[in-house]
Design a protein around this motif. Structure first.
Motif, PDB file in Angstrom:
ATOM      1  N   GLY A  10      20.060  51.764  41.386  1.00 37.15           N
ATOM      2  CA  GLY A  10      18.728  51.233  40.980  1.00 37.15           C
ATOM      3  C   GLY A  10      18.515  50.416  39.643  1.00 37.15           C
ATOM      4  N   ALA A  11      19.646  50.003  39.115  1.00 33.28           N
ATOM      5  CA  ALA A  11      19.522  49.363  37.906  1.00 33.28           C
ATOM      6  C   ALA A  11      19.217  47.919  38.304  1.00 33.28           C
ATOM      7  N   GLY A  12      19.277  47.567  39.477  1.00 33.06           N
ATOM      8  CA  GLY A  12      18.713  46.140  39.752  1.00 33.06           C
ATOM      9  C   GLY A  12      19.855  45.174  40.034  1.00 33.06           C
ATOM     10  N   LYS A  13      21.218  45.707  40.356  1.00 33.02           N
ATOM     11  CA  LYS A  13      22.442  44.800  40.651  1.00 33.02           C
ATOM     12  C   LYS A  13      22.192  43.857  41.634  1.00 33.02           C
ATOM     13  N   ILE A  77      29.542  38.986  42.307  1.00 34.13           N
ATOM     14  CA  ILE A  77      30.183  40.115  42.868  1.00 34.13           C
ATOM     15  C   ILE A  77      28.749  41.304  42.377  1.00 34.13           C
ATOM     16  N   ASP A  78      28.111  41.664  43.561  1.00 31.85           N
ATOM     17  CA  ASP A  78      27.032  42.683  43.436  1.00 31.85           C
ATOM     18  C   ASP A  78      27.805  43.855  43.714  1.00 31.85           C
ATOM     19  N   CYS A  79      28.131  45.058  42.893  1.00 30.42           N
ATOM     20  CA  CYS A  79      28.653  46.169  43.195  1.00 30.42           C
ATOM     21  C   CYS A  79      28.007  47.205  43.499  1.00 30.42           C
ATOM     22  N   GLY A  80      28.430  48.246  44.414  1.00 30.12           N
ATOM     23  CA  GLY A  80      27.831  49.583  44.568  1.00 30.12           C
ATOM     24  C   GLY A  80      27.801  50.243  43.412  1.00 30.12           C
ATOM     25  N   GLY A  81      26.851  51.081  43.158  1.00 32.54           N
ATOM     26  CA  GLY A  81      26.509  51.949  42.007  1.00 32.54           C
ATOM     27  C   GLY A  81      27.815  52.790  41.525  1.00 32.54           C
ATOM     28  N   GLY A  82      28.770  53.083  42.427  1.00 27.25           N
ATOM     29  CA  GLY A  82      30.036  53.778  42.186  1.00 27.25           C
ATOM     30  C   GLY A  82      31.123  53.336  42.216  1.00 27.25           C
ATOM     31  N   ALA A 121      14.946  59.465  38.139  1.00 28.59           N
ATOM     32  CA  ALA A 121      13.824  59.676  38.639  1.00 28.59           C
ATOM     33  C   ALA A 121      13.281  58.611  39.668  1.00 28.59           C
ATOM     34  N   LYS A 122      13.985  57.252  39.434  1.00 32.06           N
ATOM     35  CA  LYS A 122      13.371  56.087  40.385  1.00 32.06           C
ATOM     36  C   LYS A 122      14.120  56.324  41.687  1.00 32.06           C
ATOM     37  N   VAL A 123      15.471  56.563  41.738  1.00 29.80           N
ATOM     38  CA  VAL A 123      16.238  56.756  42.877  1.00 29.80           C
ATOM     39  C   VAL A 123      16.085  58.178  43.660  1.00 29.80           C
ATOM     40  N   THR A 128      17.716  55.628  51.338  1.00 32.94           N
ATOM     41  CA  THR A 128      18.916  54.649  51.526  1.00 32.94           C
ATOM     42  C   THR A 128      19.853  54.959  50.643  1.00 32.94           C
ATOM     43  N   ARG A 129      19.763  55.876  49.722  1.00 31.00           N
ATOM     44  CA  ARG A 129      20.865  56.150  48.613  1.00 31.00           C
ATOM     45  C   ARG A 129      21.165  57.780  48.899  1.00 31.00           C
ATOM     46  N   PRO A 130      22.281  58.011  49.650  1.00 29.00           N
ATOM     47  CA  PRO A 130      22.684  59.326  50.164  1.00 29.00           C
ATOM     48  C   PRO A 130      23.025  60.053  48.570  1.00 29.00           C
ATOM     49  N   GLY A 161      12.717  47.871  29.430  1.00 29.12           N
ATOM     50  CA  GLY A 161      11.607  47.256  28.804  1.00 29.12           C
ATOM     51  C   GLY A 161      11.668  45.733  29.173  1.00 29.12           C
ATOM     52  N   LYS A 162      12.352  45.401  30.142  1.00 26.48           N
ATOM     53  CA  LYS A 162      12.319  43.980  30.448  1.00 26.48           C
ATOM     54  C   LYS A 162      12.121  43.669  31.812  1.00 26.48           C
ATOM     55  N   SER A 163      11.086  42.407  31.980  1.00 25.04           N
ATOM     56  CA  SER A 163      10.775  42.174  33.314  1.00 25.04           C
ATOM     57  C   SER A 163      12.121  41.682  34.178  1.00 25.04           C
ATOM     58  N   LYS A 164      12.063  41.540  35.431  1.00 21.76           N
ATOM     59  CA  LYS A 164      12.900  41.139  36.070  1.00 21.76           C
ATOM     60  C   LYS A 164      13.265  39.434  35.580  1.00 21.76           C
ATOM     61  N   ARG A 165      12.308  39.040  35.475  1.00 16.04           N
ATOM     62  CA  ARG A 165      12.595  37.391  34.969  1.00 16.04           C
ATOM     63  C   ARG A 165      13.505  37.391  33.592  1.00 16.04           C
ATOM     64  N   GLU A 166      12.709  38.343  32.840  1.00 19.93           N
ATOM     65  CA  GLU A 166      13.346  38.271  31.480  1.00 19.93           C
ATOM     66  C   GLU A 166      14.899  38.733  31.442  1.00 19.93           C
ATOM     67  N   LEU A 167      15.244  39.625  32.380  1.00 21.84           N
ATOM     68  CA  LEU A 167      16.494  40.179  32.549  1.00 21.84           C
ATOM     69  C   LEU A 167      17.462  39.030  33.293  1.00 21.84           C
ATOM     70  N   VAL A 168      16.920  38.471  34.331  1.00 23.03           N
ATOM     71  CA  VAL A 168      17.604  37.597  34.909  1.00 23.03           C
ATOM     72  C   VAL A 168      17.974  36.240  33.923  1.00 23.03           C
TER      73      VAL A 168
HETATM   74  N1  LIG Z   1      14.110  44.699  35.524  1.00 23.60           N
HETATM   75  C1  LIG Z   1      13.306  45.315  36.791  1.00 23.60           C
HETATM   76  N2  LIG Z   1      12.116  45.607  36.385  1.00 23.60           N
HETATM   77  C2  LIG Z   1      11.524  46.237  37.507  1.00 23.60           C
HETATM   78  N3  LIG Z   1      11.837  46.460  38.615  1.00 23.60           N
HETATM   79  C3  LIG Z   1      13.307  46.036  38.876  1.00 23.60           C
HETATM   80  C4  LIG Z   1      14.042  45.579  37.692  1.00 23.60           C
HETATM   81  N4  LIG Z   1      15.284  45.471  38.164  1.00 23.60           N
HETATM   82  C5  LIG Z   1      15.475  45.964  39.645  1.00 23.60           C
HETATM   83  N5  LIG Z   1      13.970  46.365  39.968  1.00 23.60           N
HETATM   84  C6  LIG Z   1      13.663  46.938  41.270  1.00 23.60           C
HETATM   85  O1  LIG Z   1      14.478  48.023  41.346  1.00 23.60           O
HETATM   86  C7  LIG Z   1      14.818  48.451  42.632  1.00 23.60           C
HETATM   87  C8  LIG Z   1      16.327  48.658  42.728  1.00 23.60           C
HETATM   88  O2  LIG Z   1      16.999  47.460  42.571  1.00 23.60           O
HETATM   89  P1  LIG Z   1      18.350  47.143  43.456  1.00 23.60           P
HETATM   90  O3  LIG Z   1      18.230  47.469  44.798  1.00 23.60           O
HETATM   91  O4  LIG Z   1      18.653  45.614  43.257  1.00 23.60           O
HETATM   92  O5  LIG Z   1      19.298  48.186  42.546  1.00 23.60           O
HETATM   93  P2  LIG Z   1      20.803  48.371  42.687  1.00 23.60           P
HETATM   94  O6  LIG Z   1      21.438  48.110  41.356  1.00 23.60           O
HETATM   95  O7  LIG Z   1      21.411  47.268  43.662  1.00 23.60           O
HETATM   96  O8  LIG Z   1      21.147  49.660  42.967  1.00 23.60           O
HETATM   97  P3  LIG Z   1      22.341  50.603  44.113  1.00 23.60           P
HETATM   98  O9  LIG Z   1      23.390  50.718  43.055  1.00 23.60           O
HETATM   99  O10 LIG Z   1      21.678  51.573  44.722  1.00 23.60           O
HETATM  100  O11 LIG Z   1      22.603  49.315  45.101  1.00 23.60           O
HETATM  101  C9  LIG Z   1      14.315  47.132  43.590  1.00 23.60           C
HETATM  102  O12 LIG Z   1      13.193  47.675  44.120  1.00 23.60           O
HETATM  103  C10 LIG Z   1      13.999  46.154  42.325  1.00 23.60           C
HETATM  104  O13 LIG Z   1      12.941  45.446  42.651  1.00 23.60           O
END
Ligand SMILES: Nc1ncnc2c1ncn2[C@@H]1O[C@H](COP(=O)(O)OP(=O)(O)OP(=O)(O)O)[C@@H](O)[C@H]1O
Ligand SMILES: O=C(O)C1=C[C@@H](O)[C@@H](O)[C@H](O)C1
Ligand SMILES: [Mg+2]
Length: 179
Positions: A10-13, A77-82, A121-123, A128-130, A161-168
């Motif tokens: 859920g970190a947003g990778k 490379i977008d890795c799985g969480g584990g 809490a988010k996940v 979709t996340r077993p 505390g960062k928006s997706k845009r800021e983070l990217v």
């Molecule tokens: N900086 C952010 N601010 C707000 N929402 C975000 C942010 N980054 C990601 N999200 C949202 O969080 C959710 C999870 O993101 P994502 O699926 O990319 O996670 P992941 O790190 O790939 O997780 P996994 O390890 O399960 O694959 C998505 O709905 C995404 O839109």
């Protein structure tokens, strides 16, 4: 040089990888998606079910997938969480030297570091996340993994505390010297 994103569930990778791909004109290789590709499009929960909940088999699939992914260069490379773990004889998660060594060989590893209670809490309850453990909470699993992400990371980026845009933008700026 590959750009490798790691971090908790859920970190947003996956999301950040796709946006970086547009900015950098590089392709994204997702370990989760390629494992699904190798399993006729089954979902990750279905694949885990087929393994009778044995995560060791899934960690071996990640290793085999990374062998193929890291044979290529110049990708995101977008890795799985584990990706940072393997399973020891007692069923405990341990640091995965074999997977991290593969990623390090021709990649820079970026850890998207987030707040554990918030991510747990988010996940929670996301089908979709077993579930990773019958006995430990998602939060406990994440705390145990924390030093493994730290050990694997070349660069740490705090996502809180960062928006997706800021983070990217921050990740893009950080990786510029490797592109
Ligand atoms: N900086 C952010 N601010 C707000 N929402 C975000 C942010 N980054 C990601 N999200 C949202 O969080 C959710 C999870 O993101 P994502 O699926 O990319 O996670 P992941 O790190 O790939 O997780 P996994 O390890 O399960 O694959 C998505 O709905 C995404 O839109
Ligand atoms: O945190 C984990 O161990 C996992 C995260 C997902 O990306 C998937 O790789 C799978 O659900 C396992
Ligand atoms: Mg993902």
């Amino acid at each position: 040089m590959n750009i490798v994103l790691i971090g908790m569930r859920g970190a947003g990778k996956s999301k950040i990888s796709r946006r970086l791909s547009v900015l950098t004109k590089r392709d994204v290789l997702s370990s989760d998606l390629l494992i699904q590709y190798d399993h006729d499009g089954k979902s990750i929960p279905e694949i885990i079910e087929e393994c009778n909940g044995d995560w060791r088999q899934f960690r071996d699939m990640e290793y085999a997938t990374l062998q193929k992914i890291t044979a290529l260069d110049g990708n995101i490379i977008d890795c799985g969480g584990g990706i940072i773990v393997d399973i020891d004889e007692d069923g405990h998660e341990i640091f995965s030297d074999r997977k991290i060594n593969l990623l390090r060989a021709n990649g820079r590893i970026i850890w998207l570091k987030g707040d554990i209670p918030r991510l747990a809490a988010k996940v929670k309850g996301d089908a979709t996340r077993p579930s990773l453990s019958q006995t430990k909470s998602a939060e406990d699993v994440m705390y145990r993994r924390l030093p493994f992400y730290k050990k694997a990371a070349d660069i740490v980026i705090d996502i809180e505390g960062k928006s997706k845009r800021e983070l990217v933008e921050e990740v893009h700026k950080t990786i510029a010297k490797y592109l």
